[in-house]
Structures are given as structure tokens and as C-alpha cells.
Design an enzyme around this catalytic site. Structure first.
Site, PDB file in Angstrom:
ATOM      1  N   ASP A 260       0.885  -1.150   0.000  1.00  0.00           N
ATOM      2  CA  ASP A 260       0.000   0.000   0.000  1.00  0.00           C
ATOM      3  C   ASP A 260       0.930   1.208   0.000  1.00  0.00           C
ATOM      4  O   ASP A 260       2.125   1.100   0.277  1.00  0.00           O
ATOM      5  CB  ASP A 260      -0.923  -0.031   1.231  1.00  0.00           C
ATOM      6  CG  ASP A 260      -2.132   0.864   1.023  1.00  0.00           C
ATOM      7  OD1 ASP A 260      -3.154   0.644   1.687  1.00  0.00           O
ATOM      8  OD2 ASP A 260      -2.057   1.770   0.171  1.00  0.00           O
TER       9      ASP A 260
HETATM   10  C1  GLC Z   1      -4.309   4.416  -0.102  1.00  0.00           C
HETATM   11  C2  GLC Z   1      -5.209   3.207   0.077  1.00  0.00           C
HETATM   12  C3  GLC Z   1      -5.154   2.251  -1.073  1.00  0.00           C
HETATM   13  C4  GLC Z   1      -4.998   3.058  -2.357  1.00  0.00           C
HETATM   14  C5  GLC Z   1      -3.609   3.645  -2.310  1.00  0.00           C
HETATM   15  C6  GLC Z   1      -3.352   4.558  -3.523  1.00  0.00           C
HETATM   16  O1  GLC Z   1      -3.649   4.708   1.092  1.00  0.00           O
HETATM   17  O2  GLC Z   1      -5.039   2.477   1.290  1.00  0.00           O
HETATM   18  O3  GLC Z   1      -6.371   1.512  -1.081  1.00  0.00           O
HETATM   19  O4  GLC Z   1      -5.144   2.223  -3.481  1.00  0.00           O
HETATM   20  O5  GLC Z   1      -3.357   4.376  -1.125  1.00  0.00           O
HETATM   21  O6  GLC Z   1      -4.179   5.674  -3.471  1.00  0.00           O
END
Ligand code: GLC
Length: 740
Positions: A260
Site C-alpha cells: 500500500d
Molecule cells: C491508499 C489506500 C489504497 C490506495 C492507495 C493509492 O492509502 O489504502 O487503497 O489504493 O493508497 O491511493
């Protein structure tokens, strides 16, 4: 000489041919991967393992190997952001279709619609030039407080697995990789970056890992996003036991594990904890904006130096690079990747169908619905969600839409077309401030009171009131990075609904939201619908259901409790949710100790499993949803054959209009052990029936369906015993049961 020339040209051709293998779209992917790897320098292998911008990881320009273009989210393609910041790039060609929330898709209980969803949304990703879509999500709705529940598929792992598999298969058939998230146990937003989840091995496998395992084994999902939280003390983005042990070894998964954004916290853990692509919130991964900081990433310079110094074997680097190359050849350099399209009527049709089939009719006293418009002259619509765009907000799943039909707009169009004498008045009734940011503490009480009085004033001479409110993707109202703080609706809605219900006019409440909520006014209103988040065709779908153009067929993917305290984990206190801080725990190999500990004390008894065990009557049970018609179920029959058991039951539409019924099969031990749920969803089928029509629902049950996780052998086990099959229209409307 001649001979030499022939040999030389042969050598040239063979090297040229050899040079082609990884570029040869017809060559088997594993050949392409091997050939590419052979040609890449250490530097190039490292570069493809981490971000080079907010939403791309590098390719190998020298060799003509494409970068990976990723983008949010599960409900549609996010607007283009700047290469290296979180600011919108202000493009004018990135308006897209906002599809309904995944909780709405789960509420359709329709595997075919899930297939249609995956196909349509991935066509929009392809057309926008993306290779990986950052979704879907299948975290489990154990608490109605979770800010991101709307992005997931409810409380039951079987339903989530059944709905996520067709979506992924359809998307990947178009050459778009899904990035299933958030792996695993990211079931709350409070302290999501630093909460360590304590859960029994059995609950982990039977509840939380189950939908991910279905996606790996049956849909071969190509990428998975590790979650920010910790499990057994290590971050899930690089957790050796979870990623290398369970996902890559036990489940034999060949995809690329993506962190993430900013979920990577340590180089050695990232190297040996199974991470393949490190993505970041900022250019140095997590902490700050800095120009060209991508080489600061944990899997960048530090990793390259370890390999160059011989401290980490090249094989470790090759294994990661191979997984990333495999993903590139499956998507960006996949000859069968579709061109796709954006905002086509076909996509709007899919969007609307899912919305229509996801809306759940929860109450319909004296058949107030569908609306008989000739009976009314003055309809009053109250509630901010009648006009507010709910495709924005919510966090990373926010969308920039070309079409966003509001309920008020659709009602005005549709109802006046049917009955031109009809007047439709509107009062917001409350205000909730700016999307994503403002919360209850930001709105002005005096203003709220004035809005309420305005609505009550108008209600005096209405002969029908349609309330449209609920949650709204504001901060702490179904939004990433924050959980709800109350089981009540915010912004004074409960008082407003109760006050409106005092008037003579019948009242229909239609609420939006990804989570259940408290309904103190339920006995005072005649009609109630739950609408999740419906996307670009929101208003049209709702109006179609209210006018009866569509007969609602949605069923709840999550239990609606009468009181917050009824949820199974609540009696265990703060430890069970949202967890406690200040607990001394052993530091992990990076010397890190989790800030917060949460203990899933309800264990496997999540949702209806817990309500039934505790004999707590829900307000609206899992699997519940009314129709404008009625259905009759026959007695079931069960037979045994080589593959297991076959259970059949006939369902008849005994009403006067066409409708769809989701027949649900639950199974439990005939004599329920204390350690087992009374029954668990094991299959379902959605039948479309004309008035008077009868169809047979056929279910197959195998030993595999009846296995439980054995914490001694750390594996699934089948214990032959006498089972009971329950067939129902919901988890607590069991039409018949039969033992086997
Ligand atoms: C965010 C979310 C994830 C998302 C990523 C990119 O923190 O947890 O679901 O796809 O970052 O935006």
C-alpha cells in the site's frame, strides 16, 4: 568466405531472434520473463521493483519493456493526478463512469452482474491506459464503524469470495490486473498504519483470508496489495509468514505483491518479507515530498547496494523481478489487452443494473411502494443526499464523473413524466459541509436548525415525504483514514426523520451508506430502502425502484443491528475495537513495536454467525431484502453422489409482477458444537421469475464446503457428522431444512 558469411548471418539472426523472445507476444510468458531477466542489469532489475511516480513503477526503456501504469480504485478510474504529487492533473479527458460501491455489488448477490462489473470497469481502465486497477477490496465488515466498509463486500467470507471471483476474471480477461486489497486484516481505519491485529488462526483462515484465497485459487488474481496494518508484529506489506508462507508457498501464488502507498517500512523486511513492488505516498515512500526521492525507497538504493555488495543473493532480486515482469507481460505487453472504452452507454447500463439490483427494500408497510403516483399531488423530498454527489469523497476511491444523476433530478424527471399534475418540492433538511473534510463539529447548529424548520414547514402540506439521507463519504462518514464515531446517523438526521414522521403524510426513507446504522424512527415510517452508493446512475436507479419500473431484489451483505452493542465484538470492550495503545509487545526484526493492539475476540463469530450464537435478534438480518412480489418455496430434496450432495428446491413467484429471488443455502452441524456457528452461508442462486413461474434451485455440496480450520494440523479438515441444510430467503427466514 561464403561459409563464414552464412555462419555470421545465422549467428546474427539467431541473436536477433533470441533478442525477440521477451518481445515476442506469442511466446509463452515464462519464456519472455526468463529472456528479459537475462538481459537486465542489476540496476534495471531494482528499478522495476518500486515507484517512479505516484502511480507507476518503472519498466526498462533500453529493452522496450513497458512501465506499469496503476490507478485507483475499485469503483472506477480515479481522475489523473500529477506525476509526482497528490494534486489533480486537471486533465479534461479523464471523466469516467462511477460504478456502484462494492458493498452494493455484494448486495445484488448476482455473480453475472459481478462479471459485467469487472468487464466494464476494466474497459475504462484500459481506455485510460492503465495496466493495474487498485481494487477490488474484500476486507471483512466485522464492525459498522469501518470507514472503508463501502469499498468491500460485507461480513460473510463466502459471499465476498463468490462476488469477487467473477469481477477479477472478467477484468483480467481484458488484460487489466486486479490488485486485490488490503491483504490482510485491514478491517478498521483507526491507526491503520500501526495497528497490530491479534486473531485466532482459525478466524484468520475461515473468515479473513477466505475471500483472498478464492481470488487466488479461482480467479488467479495477478497482483495483491499488502495492507498497512501489522499481523504478528510485522507489517502485512512485508510479512514473511503471511506473504511468503501463506500466499506464495501454501497458495502457490505467482503474482506480484504491491505495497500500500507508504506501507513499506524497512529494507530487510521488504527484501525477505515477500514485497515485490514498493509504492509510496511520497517520493521517499512515506514521510515527505522530495524531488526524485524514488531512489530513497527501501527496495531502491539500499537493496541495490546490498546486492552489489553480495550481501543479498541475486536470486532474491531475480525472484522479485520475475514476478514484476510476469505482471508486465500479462498486462502492459499483453497482445490481448483490450482498447476498452469510456462512458459508453453499455457501461452506464451495467452501472444502473448493479445499482437497481443492489438497492435493498427493508420495509414496505401497506405496499406504499411502488409509488402509485395518481394518489399524490405534492411530494416533498427531504435530505442532503437527494442532491449531493456521492461519487466524490470517501478517499482514494473518489471519482470524477461525466454523469452523476442525483435522486432529486431523477425523481423530478420521472415522476412528472408519469403524472404531470405532480409537484415535487425539496428541502435539504440538514447540511454536512465539504466532502472528505468537514464533520459534525464543523457545521453551524443555528444553520442546521433553520434547515430543519424549513423542511418541517414544507412537510405540513405534503401528501408524501421521501427522505434521502444517510452517510455521505465525508470524513468519519464512510471515508478512508477515519472510522465513524457513532452508530447514529450524523447531522441531526434521526431527530429530523422522527419530526417529519409526525406529519400525516406517509414517509419513505431511502438512506445511502456503506454501513448499518441506528434507526430509532423505524416504527414511524412506512417505507425504508438502503442504497449503499450507487454511482453515476444513482438517481435513475433509485427512481426506477420507487416507481416500480424495477422490482427491488437486493439482499443485505451485512447484518443491521438494532443497537450498536449487539455487534458480537462490542461486549469485549475497547480491546476488540478499535484496540488499545500502550501495550508492551516484542519488537519486530526492524525493531518496531506496534502502536495499537486490536484483539478479534469474537473470533469466527462475525456478523450473523455471532448474532445467532448470542441469540441476538438483528433489526434486519444478513441476506434480508423484500420484493414487490412474493415467493413460495417447495420442500427440498437431497441426494448423494460421487461428488457429494445435490440439493434441489423449487421456488414459485406467487405475486403479480416479475421479480428476482436469491435463494440462500446455509449449512451447520445438526448438533452444533460450542465452537461452531449454528449455520454458515455455503451457496446461493438468484432466480428471475415471472408471475406464476416456478424454477428449481440446485445446489451442490462437497466435503470441501464443510471443512473447518484445524489449529493443530494448521490445515483444513473434514469431520464427517450429521449436517443440517437450511434454505432461506435470508439468514433468519429459513423456509425449510433437511439433514444429511
Ligand atoms: C491508499 C489506500 C489504497 C490506495 C492507495 C493509492 O492509502 O489504502 O487503497 O489504493 O493508497 O491511493
Amino acid at each position: 568466405m561464403k561459409k563464414f558469411l552464412i555462419l555470421a548471418s545465422l549467428a546474427l539472426i539467431s541473436s536477433a531472434v533470441k533478442a525477440q523472445t521477451y518481445l515476442n507476444p506469442q511466446a509463452p510468458i515464462e519464456e519472455r520473463v526468463k529472456d528479459a531477466l537475462k538481459r537486465m542489469t542489476t540496476e534495471e532489475k531494482i528499478k522495476i521493483l518500486h515507484a517512479q511516480s505516484k502511480f507507476t513503477s518503472a519498466g526498462v526503456p533500453r529493452l522496450g519493456i513497458r512501465q506499469l501504469n496503476m490507478d485507483d480504485g475499485p469503483h472506477g478510474v480515479r481522475e489523473e493526478l500529477e506525476w509526482n504529487t497528490w494534486s489533480p492533473a486537471k486533465w479534461t479527458n479523464d471523466y469516467i463512469v462511477a460504478f456502484p460501491s462494492l458493498t452494493c455489488l455484494a448486495a445484488t448477490w448476482n455473480r453475472d452482474l459481478s462479471n459485467a462489473y469487472g468487464n466494464a470497469v476494466s474497459e475504462e481502465f484500459a481506455f485510460r491506459g492503465k495496466d493495474i486497477m487498485l481494487g477490488p477490496g474484500v476486507n471483512i465488515q466485522r464492525t459498522p464503524m469501518n470507514g472503508r466498509a463501502f469499498e468491500y463486500m460485507g461480513e460473510d467470507p463466502y459471499l465476498a469470495g463468490e462476488i469477487v471471483v467473477p469481477y477479477i476474471k472478467a477484468a483480467q480477461k481484458n488484460g487489466i490486473a486486479c490488485c486485490l486489497k488490503h491483504f490482510v486484516l485491514n478491517d478498521q481505519e483507526i491507526d491503520r498504519f500501526s495497528v497490530n491485529v491479534n486473531v485466532s488462526e482459525r478466524a484468520l483462515h475461515e473468515i479473513y483470508l477466505y475471500p483472498f484465497k478464492q481470488a487466488v485459487e479461482r480467479a488467479h488474481v495477478w497482483t495483491i496489495m499488502g495492507s498497512y496494518n501489522l499481523w504478528e508484529g510485522d507489517h502485512c506489506c512485508h510479512n514473511d509468514k503471511l506473504i511468503n508462507g501463506i500466499l506464495k508457498k501454501d497458495w502457490n501464488w505467482d503474482g506480484a505483491l504491491v505495497s500500500d502507498w507508504g506501507g513499506t517500512t524497512n529494507t530487510m523486511q521488504a527484501i525477505y518479507g515477500g514485497l515485490d513492488i514498493e509504492m509510496g505516498t511520497y517520493t521517499d515512500g512515506k514521510l515527505r515530498e522530495s524531488a526524485f526521492g524514488y531512489d530513497d525507497y527501501y527496495l531502491a538504493k539500499p537493496f541495490r547496494e546490498l546486492v552489489n555488495d553480495g550481501k543479498v543473493p541475486m536470486s532474491v532480486l531475480d525472484e522479485k523481478a520475475a514476478r514484476v515482469l510476469r505482471t508486465i507481460f500479462r498486462t502492459a505487453m499483453n497482445p490481448n489487452k483490450v482498447i476498452g472504452n469510456q462512458c459508453s452507454e453499455a457501461h452506464y447500463d451495467v452501472c444502473r443494473q448493479i445499482a437497481e439490483e443492489g438497492i435493498v427494500l427493508l420495509k414496505n408497510e401497506s405496499s406504499l411502494l411502488p409509488l402509485e403516483l395518481s394518489k399524490y399531488k405534492k411530494i416533498l423530498v427531504v435530505g442532503e443526499n437527494a442532491t449531493r454527489s456521492l461519487t466524490q469523497g470517501g478517499g482514494s476511491s473518489e471519482l470524477k464523473t461525466l454523469r452523476d444523476i442525483s435522486p432529486l433530478e431523477a425523481l423530478r424527471t420521472q415522476l412528472s413524466n408519469i403524472n404531470s399534475q405532480l409537484s415535487i418540492d425539496y428541502a435539504p433538511g440538514y447540511a454536512s459541509g465539504r466532502a472528505m473534510y468537514d464533520h459534525e463539529d464543523k457545521v453551524d447548529p443555528a444553520k442546521q436548525e433553520a434547515l430543519k424548520q424549513e423542511a418541517l414547514e414544507k412537510a405540513k402540506n405534503a401528501d408524501l415525504i421521501i427522505y434521502i439521507g444517510g452517510l455521505n463519504k465525508n470524513h468519519k462518514q464512510d471515508c478512508e483514514n477515519g472510522d465513524r464515531e457513532s452508530y447514529d446517523l450524523s447531522f441531526g438526521q434521526n431527530e429530523l426523520i422522527s419530526a417529519l414522521a409526525e406529519f400525516d403524510a406517509p414517509m419513505i426513507v431511502t438512506n445511502f451508506g456503506g454501513n448499518p446504522y441506528h434507526m430509532p424512527w423505524l416504527n414511524k415510517v412506512e417505507g425504508l430502502l438502503h442504497c449503499w452508493y450507487l454511482g453515476s446512475e444513482s438517481g435513475t436507479a433509485l427512481a426506477n425502484v420507487l416507481t416500480g419500473k424495477v422490482n427491488p431484489s437486493g439482499k443485505l451483505p451485512v447484518t443491521f443491528a438494532k443497537n450498536y452493542e449487539d455487534y458480537p465484538y462490542v461486549k469485549y470492550g475497547q480491546e476488540a475495537y478499535p484496540g488499545i495503545t500502550g501495550v508492551e509487545t516484542p519488537k519486530n526484526s526492524a525493531g518496531e513495536m506496534a502502536r495499537r493492539q486490536v484483539y478479534y475476540k469474537e473470533d469466527i463469530f462475525v456478523g450473523y454467525r455471532g448474532f445467532e450464537k448470542n441469540k441476538t435478534k438483528p433489526l434486519f438480518p444478513f441476506g434480508f431484502g423484500l420484493s414487490y412480489t412474493t415467493f413460495k418455496y417447495s420442500k427440498p430434496a437431497i441426494t448423494k453422489d460421487a461428488e457429494g450432495w445435490k440439493l434441489t428446491i423449487d421456488v414459485t413467484n406467487t405475486g403479480t409482477r416479475e421479480g428476482k429471488e436469491t435463494v440462500q443455502l446455509y449449512v451447520g452441524q445438526a448438533k452444533v458444537a460450542a465452537t461452531r456457528p449454528i449455520k454458515e452461508l455455503k451457496n446461493f442462486t438468484k432466480l428471475s421469475l415471472k408471475p406464476g413461474e416456478t424454477k428449481t434451485a440446485t445446489f451442490r455440496i462437497t466435503e470441501k464446503d464443510l471443512m473447518t480450520w484445524d489449529e493443530q494440523t494448521h490445515n483444513w479438515k473434514y469431520e464427517p457428522t450429521k449436517f443440517m441444510a437450511y434454505i432461506g430467503a435470508s439468514s433468519n427466514e429459513i423456509k425449510s431444512k433437511i439433514s444429511f
